[in-house]
Design a protein around this motif. Structure first.
Motif, PDB file in Angstrom:
ATOM      1  N   SER A   1      11.246 -12.262  20.007  1.00 23.22           N
ATOM      2  CA  SER A   1      11.489 -11.620  21.300  1.00 23.22           C
ATOM      3  C   SER A   1      11.060 -10.159  21.284  1.00 23.22           C
ATOM      4  O   SER A   1      11.859  -9.244  21.486  1.00 23.22           O
ATOM      5  N   TRP A   2       9.794  -9.951  21.029  1.00 20.87           N
ATOM      6  CA  TRP A   2       9.223  -8.594  21.019  1.00 20.87           C
ATOM      7  C   TRP A   2       8.128  -8.542  22.064  1.00 20.87           C
ATOM      8  O   TRP A   2       7.318  -9.473  22.185  1.00 20.87           O
ATOM      9  N   THR A   3       8.106  -7.466  22.839  1.00 17.55           N
ATOM     10  CA  THR A   3       7.057  -7.293  23.839  1.00 17.55           C
ATOM     11  C   THR A   3       6.119  -6.196  23.367  1.00 17.55           C
ATOM     12  O   THR A   3       6.490  -5.013  23.395  1.00 17.55           O
ATOM     13  N   PRO A   4       4.914  -6.542  22.911  1.00 15.82           N
ATOM     14  CA  PRO A   4       4.073  -5.544  22.258  1.00 15.82           C
ATOM     15  C   PRO A   4       3.289  -4.641  23.197  1.00 15.82           C
ATOM     16  O   PRO A   4       2.648  -3.716  22.747  1.00 15.82           O
ATOM     17  N   ASP A   5       3.336  -4.849  24.511  1.00 15.58           N
ATOM     18  CA  ASP A   5       2.461  -4.133  25.435  1.00 15.58           C
ATOM     19  C   ASP A   5       2.512  -2.617  25.247  1.00 15.58           C
ATOM     20  O   ASP A   5       1.594  -2.006  24.705  1.00 15.58           O
ATOM     21  N   TRP A   6       3.593  -1.983  25.658  1.00 17.57           N
ATOM     22  CA  TRP A   6       3.681  -0.528  25.551  1.00 17.57           C
ATOM     23  C   TRP A   6       3.870  -0.088  24.110  1.00 17.57           C
ATOM     24  O   TRP A   6       3.352   0.944  23.674  1.00 17.57           O
ATOM     25  N   ALA A   7       4.590  -0.889  23.327  1.00 16.34           N
ATOM     26  CA  ALA A   7       4.902  -0.514  21.947  1.00 16.34           C
ATOM     27  C   ALA A   7       3.636  -0.307  21.120  1.00 16.34           C
ATOM     28  O   ALA A   7       3.566   0.624  20.317  1.00 16.34           O
ATOM     29  N   ILE A   8       2.630  -1.145  21.296  1.00 12.48           N
ATOM     30  CA  ILE A   8       1.453  -1.031  20.442  1.00 12.48           C
ATOM     31  C   ILE A   8       0.608   0.198  20.775  1.00 12.48           C
ATOM     32  O   ILE A   8      -0.144   0.682  19.938  1.00 12.48           O
ATOM     33  N   ILE A   9       0.767   0.713  21.992  1.00  9.90           N
ATOM     34  CA  ILE A   9       0.005   1.907  22.363  1.00  9.90           C
ATOM     35  C   ILE A   9       0.579   3.149  21.684  1.00  9.90           C
ATOM     36  O   ILE A   9      -0.144   4.008  21.190  1.00  9.90           O
TER      37      ILE A   9
END
Length: 207
Positions: free
Chosen positions: A113-121
């Motif tokens: 349950s990880w959302t990588p969208d903003w986190a990876i930036i």
């Protein structure tokens, strides 16, 4: 920092997923009779937009134990490797939800349950993000429990999966090592006579 949408990322493999057919089992699903074992298909079974072979500045080693492969499996050290001790990698340009699907399947888990969208930036190159991998009902206990930020590829964020746990180094089975050897050979990053030395280095780090 202003948010900007991200639709895809590069997942960079270094172990058995160097072999494109093996990685396809994660996206398309596979049966219990497959040599790769049973896997659920991704939410949408579309192939990667692109793939390429590349070099990771992180050392390959083997640790833990896989029932499927009857031995230790591949990881990369989250810390940068000394010069010349990096790893052969293969990048797959995939959808964001495919990355978390792969993370769950790598761990034989029910979900990630990880959302990588903003986190990876906002992750800096070399940073690790802990993945809430739910394995046997316990979050954070998956073998591949962190996403390691790698340098962008053509302006698109790149990640690989590895571990922050001390799983205990060990030796891989012959079948698993052969699969990785096939992937390294397909990468064409090494001459045939260099492949054995590359894998021997990983085996030495795993003793």
């Amino acid at each position: 920092m202003e948010a900007r949408p991200v639709e895809h990322l590069w997942y960079v493999a270094y172990g058995s997923n160097l072999v494109a057919d093996r990685f396809a089992a994660y996206l398309n699903g596979s049966s219990a009779t497959s040599i790769y074992g049973p896997h659920r298909p991704a939410p949408t079974t579309v192939p990667p937009l692109d793939t390429r072979c590349l070099w990771l500045d992180h050392a390959l080693y083997f640790a833990g134990h896989s029932q499927r492969w009857t031995g230790a499996v591949a990881f990369v050290d989250p810390a940068p490797a000394p010069r010349g001790q990096g790893s052969c990698g293969r990048g797959y340009l995939i959808q964001l939800d495919h990355f978390t699907h792969v993370a769950a399947e790598e761990n034989g888990a029910t979900g990630c349950s990880w959302t990588p969208d903003w986190a990876i930036i906002i992750m800096r190159v070399g940073d690790c993000a802990a993945l809430p991998v739910h394995s046997h009902g316990e979050p954070w206990r998956g073998k591949y429990n962190v996403a390691l930020r790698l340098p962008d590829i053509d302006g698109t964020p790149a990640l690989t999966l590895t571990t922050a746990r001390d799983l205990g180094v060990g030796q891989p089975s012959t079948a698993y090592l052969q699969l990785i050897e096939n992937g390294v050979r397909d990468s064409r990053l090494f001459a045939d006579e260099e492949i054995a030395a590359y894998l021997d280095g990983a085996l030495r780090r795993s003793r």
